[in-house]
Design a protein around this motif. Sequence first.
Motif, short mmCIF file in Angstrom:
data_model
loop_
_atom_site.label_atom_id
_atom_site.label_comp_id
_atom_site.label_asym_id
_atom_site.label_seq_id
_atom_site.Cartn_x
_atom_site.Cartn_y
_atom_site.Cartn_z
N ASP A 51 0.83 -1.21 0.00
CA ASP A 51 0.00 0.00 0.00
C ASP A 51 0.87 1.26 0.00
O ASP A 51 1.91 1.30 0.67
CB ASP A 51 -0.90 0.05 1.23
CG ASP A 51 -2.10 -0.88 1.10
OD1 ASP A 51 -2.27 -1.47 0.02
OD2 ASP A 51 -2.86 -1.01 2.08
N LEU A 100 0.57 5.85 -0.24
CA LEU A 100 -0.17 7.11 -0.34
C LEU A 100 0.62 8.04 -1.23
O LEU A 100 1.83 8.19 -1.08
CB LEU A 100 -0.35 7.76 1.04
CG LEU A 100 -1.18 7.02 2.08
CD1 LEU A 100 -1.25 7.86 3.36
CD2 LEU A 100 -2.59 6.73 1.57
N ILE A 101 -0.07 8.68 -2.20
CA ILE A 101 0.59 9.63 -3.07
C ILE A 101 -0.06 11.00 -2.90
O ILE A 101 -1.21 11.12 -2.47
CB ILE A 101 0.53 9.21 -4.55
CG1 ILE A 101 -0.92 9.09 -5.02
CG2 ILE A 101 1.27 7.88 -4.75
CD1 ILE A 101 -1.05 8.81 -6.49
N ALA A 111 -0.89 12.66 -8.06
CA ALA A 111 -2.03 11.90 -8.56
C ALA A 111 -2.63 12.56 -9.79
O ALA A 111 -3.03 11.89 -10.77
CB ALA A 111 -3.08 11.77 -7.47
N LEU A 132 -3.53 9.12 -11.45
CA LEU A 132 -3.67 7.96 -10.59
C LEU A 132 -4.80 8.17 -9.60
O LEU A 132 -5.06 9.29 -9.16
CB LEU A 132 -2.37 7.69 -9.83
CG LEU A 132 -1.16 7.25 -10.67
CD1 LEU A 132 0.10 7.21 -9.81
CD2 LEU A 132 -1.42 5.89 -11.31
N PRO A 187 -7.16 5.95 -6.23
CA PRO A 187 -7.12 4.79 -5.32
C PRO A 187 -7.49 3.51 -6.06
O PRO A 187 -8.46 3.46 -6.82
CB PRO A 187 -8.15 5.16 -4.25
CG PRO A 187 -8.15 6.66 -4.23
CD PRO A 187 -7.95 7.06 -5.66
N THR A 226 -2.40 0.81 -9.80
CA THR A 226 -1.09 0.25 -9.45
C THR A 226 0.00 0.89 -10.32
O THR A 226 -0.26 1.39 -11.42
CB THR A 226 -1.07 -1.27 -9.66
OG1 THR A 226 -1.33 -1.57 -11.04
CG2 THR A 226 -2.10 -1.95 -8.77
N THR A 273 0.24 -0.46 -4.82
CA THR A 273 -1.17 -0.11 -5.00
C THR A 273 -1.47 1.19 -4.30
O THR A 273 -1.10 1.38 -3.14
CB THR A 273 -2.08 -1.21 -4.42
OG1 THR A 273 -1.78 -2.45 -5.07
CG2 THR A 273 -3.55 -0.86 -4.63
N VAL A 274 -2.14 2.10 -5.01
CA VAL A 274 -2.50 3.38 -4.42
C VAL A 274 -3.66 3.15 -3.45
O VAL A 274 -4.79 2.87 -3.87
CB VAL A 274 -2.90 4.40 -5.51
CG1 VAL A 274 -3.33 5.73 -4.86
CG2 VAL A 274 -1.75 4.62 -6.48
N ILE A 278 -4.96 9.14 -1.47
CA ILE A 278 -4.31 10.37 -1.91
C ILE A 278 -4.33 11.33 -0.73
O ILE A 278 -5.37 11.55 -0.11
CB ILE A 278 -5.04 10.96 -3.13
CG1 ILE A 278 -4.99 9.97 -4.29
CG2 ILE A 278 -4.42 12.29 -3.54
CD1 ILE A 278 -5.85 10.37 -5.48
N VAL A 282 6.24 9.53 -1.70
CA VAL A 282 5.31 8.40 -1.70
C VAL A 282 5.47 7.70 -0.36
O VAL A 282 6.56 7.22 -0.03
CB VAL A 282 5.60 7.44 -2.87
CG1 VAL A 282 4.70 6.21 -2.77
CG2 VAL A 282 5.41 8.14 -4.21
N THR A 289 4.65 4.77 2.49
CA THR A 289 4.31 3.35 2.50
C THR A 289 4.48 2.79 3.90
O THR A 289 4.74 3.53 4.86
CB THR A 289 5.18 2.59 1.48
OG1 THR A 289 4.69 1.26 1.34
CG2 THR A 289 6.64 2.56 1.93
#
Length: 997
Positions: free
Chosen positions: A139, A141-142, A147, A152, A154, A157, A184-185, A188, A217, A219
């Motif tokens: 997982d 978060l961007i 995004a 991109l 949620p 990928t 995987t997003v 956001i 990013v 994670t």
Amino acid sequence: MISLVLAMVWNRRGQAVTLALLAMLAVASAVAAPAYLIAAERAVAAGQIATAPTSELTLAARRTSDSLEEPSRSVGIKFPDVGRVLLLGLSGFTFYHSAEVPTVGLLPTKDLPTRFVFRQDLCAHVQLTAGRCLAGEGDVLIGEKTAQQRDLAPGDTFSLTAARSNGLARPPVWDPDGAPKKLTVAGIYRPTEPTSAYWGLHGYFVSGDGIGPGEPVFTTAGTLDTMQRTTTAMAIDGIARPGTLDVDRLDQLRADMLRLDATAAELEDSLQFDSGIPHLLDRIDEGRAAARRLVPVLAVPLVLLACFTIYLTVGYGAEGRQSELAVVALRGARWWTRWWLATGESLVAVLAGAVAGCLAGQLLVNGVAAALFPGVGSAPAFTSLRYAPVAAAAALVAAVAAQRRQLISPVTRLLRRTPPADRRRLAAAEAVVVVLAIAAGSQYFLSAEPLVGVGLFAPALIMLALGLIAARLLLPLVNRYAVRALGRGRLGVALAGLQLSRRPGAGRLFALLVASVAVAGYAACTVDTAARGRDVEASLGTGAERVLVVQSVSRQDLLTKVRLVDPEGRFAMAAVRIPGSSTSPPGLAVDTKALAAVPAWAAGGPDREGLGRLLHPDEPPPPVVFTDQDISVEVNAVTSGVMQLAVSVSAMDGSGFQVVEFGDVKPGTHTYRQDVAICENGCRLNAIRVSGTGSTAEVTGDLVIRGMRTTAPPPLDPGRWRATQSTRLSAASDGLRAELTVTGAVADTAWIQPVTTPYPLPIAYAGKPPVDGTIIDSGATTIPVAATVDVPAVPALGRTGVLIDLEYSDLVSVAPKAVPQPEVWLNADAPADVVDRLSQQGLQVVSETSAAQVKAGLDEQGPAVALWFHLLAAVLAGLLGAGALALTVAVDRARRTEDLTALRTQGLRPRPAGLATLWTYPVLVVIATTVGLLVTAAAWRLTGWALPLAGLTPPDLPLPAWPRLTALLAAVGAVLAVHFLVAILGGRDLRRRIEPR
């Protein structure tokens, strides 16, 4: 014998109470200074802690590992155990773990890596605009902008690969080094407080040219565990909890910091300990040092004034009861009996006042500290009493010294109503004071050294010496005027003048009143000058009421978007800082259209509207614009070797700048064409570049620019173009001819520009203009400038700097790169939603500084806190002068009543008698106040410059050196009102006593 002395005290209890109050003020002054210093040091610490930036509230243990050093590239993230041990004994901090890996694969470029980050407790410090928070392995978060740019959402990928910098490439790039990791997003994010202490010193959200987009990013630790990595930066950040940085824990905190530094030095080399807390502690120490220098500046004259007051008032009281002492001496009393009867009454009052002064001084500071520094407290300590015994002893010595004549004089001298003045001893004492004052004042005025050590006595000695000199000079003039008035039959004026000039001790009373006014005036000078200096530091030092730093954009984009928010330049101004060099000072490029309304301005500077017209005299002609992505230039060339052709363009929508490379210049006529993505909505031509190919050999060429694919054929008149010195432009039958010589060196590159600005650019400068007539451009080049106007200071830069028009500086630049930290300056009229308006135009605010915040921080520093004591000293000085005057009037009352009653009996009319009674001391007060005002100015001129009113390291700004006249007159006027009231009340009481009933 004791009962007799107590009876004497009770019989003259009014005088005894006044003398006790004066002694109390003397000792209270000596107690108040160290007591206030204790409170001030606590207040300085509390203020610096409250206004400290995030970097000074955190600490971190860091370790960087590399896969080359750890062969197993899938090894799990293990935070350094030694880091835990290092921070284990540190209480009061919340610790967060983080790890970071540089990666590629998300951004379309490899110039900068994507920061792939794990941070403990992340979801509590970001706002999710879509999706959910991190849950499992893989997982991420961007950020919002990422995004949007990469399209991109949620559930989508993408893959990231650990990267390593390739320093061999020019410019360096980041190459993938490892297996890609599919991600995987999950959501956001938007950071809720990008500058909060939680984020430590990592600068996750700082963006700019050469830095990156400022959106890591995020994670989980498990994701990093299962990823092949290159370099892994691990950290344990400690965030101080509320109450940890407390004024009562500073010593312990400093000891902890020293222990951590020492322990980290003994551990493995890869572990680093870093903290800004020691800087905070050092700044607190500097503030306390400034307070310890400023408080004694008026504490010393205040104590000396108190001792002088006791000396004067006791001497007056002893003269008033000389007949009693004459009887004691006439009866043959032994010397100790005579001594006790002569001094006992005064010593009892002084001793009682001294004991009360110890408590009064501490209580006074407690009250002041509670009002000024709520929640800090004054922390009463026995150290605040360390000068009380000295002050009490000085008061007792002054009391005994004032009665020395009554102790040793024969009966015949004691029986005289007007004893002869001891002029030799008095003149010698005054001469000593004057010599010391001249020596101290001259030393510091000529040597330009600050007031330290014995120099702290300089203001006190100067004020006292000038008061004594004034008394020596003015009282004879008063006597001469009184004699003339007597000869002309003006009895009231004559009697008043003779009372002033011939009364024993009148000169000392006059000097004391002058010194009292001078101390209060000097206090007003320090407080007002410092307050105005802090205002200048806050406003001119910041630049404007508010300064917003926005994310990196080009100068053109910044200027365009700020003007869209404020088309008339009423409240917002675009600004870009220009770095300095060895030959040019730092500079500031601003939108001169808003120069008249937005920035702070130095006093005495030129009119801002006129300056704006000088820096931007004309509207620039239309630029040469390429309409779309198809950039083409037609050139006919004759060269002696290989040359390369390029054009520098800037997107009209502000999206970027690019140097479009066309490659080698071919002999003959050719059209050079490139498809440039950033020019989709049009591009402005900045310059045409002709350069060598790396060799140091000179290559000459004759190039004719025949045309360009622009909105309209640009004029190819040589007068509408300019070039670097090695290039000569002339007209050709079919275009613009450029005869040039180039090499592979950057300095020998030829640039040909359309004329859109004056050249060199006009600048305003403070200090000295650039030595070589150029300033640094945003790229690697320089901009020729012409020094036009001298200003006292450049906002935000100080007394050394240059000011230039932002639009001109952008147009004249051959390579207008994005500005790392562009700024938007706002004045007080800016609307409340100005940040939202800027955001709507695409200017994202990164940080904000306001003059009000800076002013609040300055008000918490050592000089500002210490100067409250000067106001307290002014009040005490005024009270000491009033007390001395009241006691003098009371002692004189009996003798003057006898004299004036006798004159009234012999036919003195009521009007002259009224003048003699009512205006004797008020006139003395008025003259002393006027002289005290002049003494204040002289003492400030000689010593005021040495006071650290702006701190130990004052900024390079035109800070005020003198107070406002209104502030000085207000302080002196307040003292005058108190003294005048005492004098009037004493005169009315005397008049009532001599009038027949």
